[in-house]
Design an enzyme around this catalytic site. Sequence first.
Site, PDB file in Angstrom:
ATOM      1  N   ASN A  70      -7.439  -1.866   7.946  1.00 53.50           N
ATOM      2  CA  ASN A  70      -7.340  -0.943   9.084  1.00 53.50           C
ATOM      3  C   ASN A  70      -7.553   0.516   8.695  1.00 53.50           C
ATOM      4  O   ASN A  70      -7.296   1.421   9.491  1.00 53.50           O
ATOM      5  CB  ASN A  70      -5.975  -1.103   9.771  1.00 53.50           C
ATOM      6  CG  ASN A  70      -4.811  -0.785   8.845  1.00 53.50           C
ATOM      7  OD1 ASN A  70      -4.988  -0.591   7.645  1.00 53.50           O
ATOM      8  ND2 ASN A  70      -3.618  -0.751   9.392  1.00 53.50           N
ATOM      9  N   HIS A  71      -8.029   0.770   7.486  1.00 51.62           N
ATOM     10  CA  HIS A  71      -8.304   2.146   7.078  1.00 51.62           C
ATOM     11  C   HIS A  71      -9.573   2.655   7.770  1.00 51.62           C
ATOM     12  O   HIS A  71     -10.505   1.890   8.001  1.00 51.62           O
ATOM     13  CB  HIS A  71      -8.441   2.229   5.557  1.00 51.62           C
ATOM     14  CG  HIS A  71      -7.157   1.924   4.847  1.00 51.62           C
ATOM     15  ND1 HIS A  71      -7.108   1.595   3.514  1.00 51.62           N
ATOM     16  CD2 HIS A  71      -5.881   1.881   5.291  1.00 51.62           C
ATOM     17  CE1 HIS A  71      -5.858   1.373   3.162  1.00 51.62           C
ATOM     18  NE2 HIS A  71      -5.092   1.544   4.225  1.00 51.62           N
ATOM     19  N   ASP A  89       0.867  -1.190   0.000  1.00 53.57           N
ATOM     20  CA  ASP A  89       0.000   0.000   0.000  1.00 53.57           C
ATOM     21  C   ASP A  89       0.897   1.231   0.000  1.00 53.57           C
ATOM     22  O   ASP A  89       1.028   1.946   0.993  1.00 53.57           O
ATOM     23  CB  ASP A  89      -0.942  -0.009   1.201  1.00 53.57           C
ATOM     24  CG  ASP A  89      -2.071   1.013   1.053  1.00 53.57           C
ATOM     25  OD1 ASP A  89      -2.093   1.728   0.028  1.00 53.57           O
ATOM     26  OD2 ASP A  89      -2.916   1.098   1.954  1.00 53.57           O
ATOM     27  N   ALA A 127      -0.528   2.058  16.744  1.00 56.29           N
ATOM     28  CA  ALA A 127      -0.377   1.207  17.918  1.00 56.29           C
ATOM     29  C   ALA A 127       0.346  -0.095  17.581  1.00 56.29           C
ATOM     30  O   ALA A 127       1.131  -0.599  18.380  1.00 56.29           O
ATOM     31  CB  ALA A 127      -1.756   0.903  18.522  1.00 56.29           C
ATOM     32  N   GLY A 128       0.097  -0.658  16.405  1.00 56.74           N
ATOM     33  CA  GLY A 128       0.723  -1.921  16.029  1.00 56.74           C
ATOM     34  C   GLY A 128      -0.088  -3.114  16.500  1.00 56.74           C
ATOM     35  O   GLY A 128      -0.623  -3.129  17.618  1.00 56.74           O
ATOM     36  N   HIS A 146       3.881   4.477  13.462  1.00 54.02           N
ATOM     37  CA  HIS A 146       2.767   4.926  12.610  1.00 54.02           C
ATOM     38  C   HIS A 146       1.429   4.617  13.246  1.00 54.02           C
ATOM     39  O   HIS A 146       0.382   4.915  12.669  1.00 54.02           O
ATOM     40  CB  HIS A 146       2.856   4.306  11.220  1.00 54.02           C
ATOM     41  CG  HIS A 146       2.291   2.917  11.090  1.00 54.02           C
ATOM     42  ND1 HIS A 146       2.615   1.896  11.962  1.00 54.02           N
ATOM     43  CD2 HIS A 146       1.434   2.380  10.173  1.00 54.02           C
ATOM     44  CE1 HIS A 146       1.975   0.793  11.587  1.00 54.02           C
ATOM     45  NE2 HIS A 146       1.245   1.063  10.517  1.00 54.02           N
ATOM     46  N   SER A 155      -5.750   8.833  19.878  1.00 56.06           N
ATOM     47  CA  SER A 155      -4.781   9.102  18.824  1.00 56.06           C
ATOM     48  C   SER A 155      -4.050  10.391  19.189  1.00 56.06           C
ATOM     49  O   SER A 155      -4.461  11.103  20.122  1.00 56.06           O
ATOM     50  CB  SER A 155      -5.477   9.239  17.472  1.00 56.06           C
ATOM     51  OG  SER A 155      -6.104   8.032  17.078  1.00 56.06           O
TER      52      SER A 155
END
Length: 387
Positions: free
Chosen positions: A147-148, A72, A315-316, A313, A296
């Site tokens: 996850n978008h 992506d 939380a993971g 970028h 966030s």
Amino acid sequence: MKQVISTENRPIKMWLDEIEENALIQAKNMANLPFVHKHVALMPDAHMGYGMPIGGVLATKGVIIPNAVGVDIGCGMCAMRTNIDDADSDTLKRIMSQIRKLIPVGFNWHKEVQDDKYMPSMDELPSIVERHIDKAKKQIGSLGGGNHFIEIQHGSDGYIWVMIHSGSRNLGNQVAQFYDKKAKALNERWHASVPASYDLAFLPIETDEAHAYMEEMNYCVDFAFANRSLMMERVQHAFQSVIKGEVEFDELINIAHNYAAWENHFGENVLVHRKGATRARLGELGIIPGSQGTKSYIVEGLGNPESFESCSHGAGRVMGRKQAQRELDLNTEIKRLDDKGIIHGIRHNKDLDEAAGAYKDIDTVMANQKDLVKIKVELEPLAVVKG
């Protein structure tokens, strides 16, 4: 920085205490590449990816690695502050309803080609982009899946914010797959020293293939930004159609977290690959999203050279999508959001792949990168649309 692993050809510098075994194996593979500059950096949200951990930063000399950018290309975040200080549940639901009408989500696109003015301009399109440009003109201004998300939030500064996470849709995926396959074929032909099992096939920067990939990648980064910008424009329309009176929006904050770029680090010009990592130069504004239902952050970079001026970028993940659907409890995850009054779309087990329980604790992630960024604004979620 939390720890340094020095068992490989190059050090691995980590901003987390624990990392899953497969992600560590991938990091060690990276540290043994012959063209690594100085060290490998792993951000506090690092977890296993394809070839390279998500949350990894890799600086290289003389080569570019398509798989160290990812599929992506240009995926990233944008955020905008409104002049509104509050919104009740009914207002939020009406805004979210308008957003869903204006912005396709998941596998959906626009039925019609969008105006060319929204597309990145280029005199001559790169070959792979050109092949897929007609589809891209229908996908621009659409969220995508996974996850978008689009989220309405309340900031610690007292204002309502809007945040969007999305990328280059199918366009970046097509470019990434084409050049990764090309790199693998060329590496095999050259009998390259990098094992094929690493999934980190490279293109020497002086080759035509590397020049072509860089051009295509940069277009996809621009397209991803254009995609987020168009969605944000339509989110503004949604606000203005629901709320009486003039709704104002501050300047857009935008960052990408899947790309490679020429930068100077430790006195040398190198290609910095960020795969699920955000640039965080001194004074640079950034965005670090939490998981669904958690805070966030709008942050300011501290320009730490050891991370190649980068930060996390997000939380993971702590579990894969299918694992989350199998192991998380649907009622627990729904209650977690309902108790906070967050308007959300978790209804079925298939929705659990993006539940908060599938992600690391964002407070720990932020604590682990105090030497990379400082927090400017904390953002509490009010309503979310997931891809």
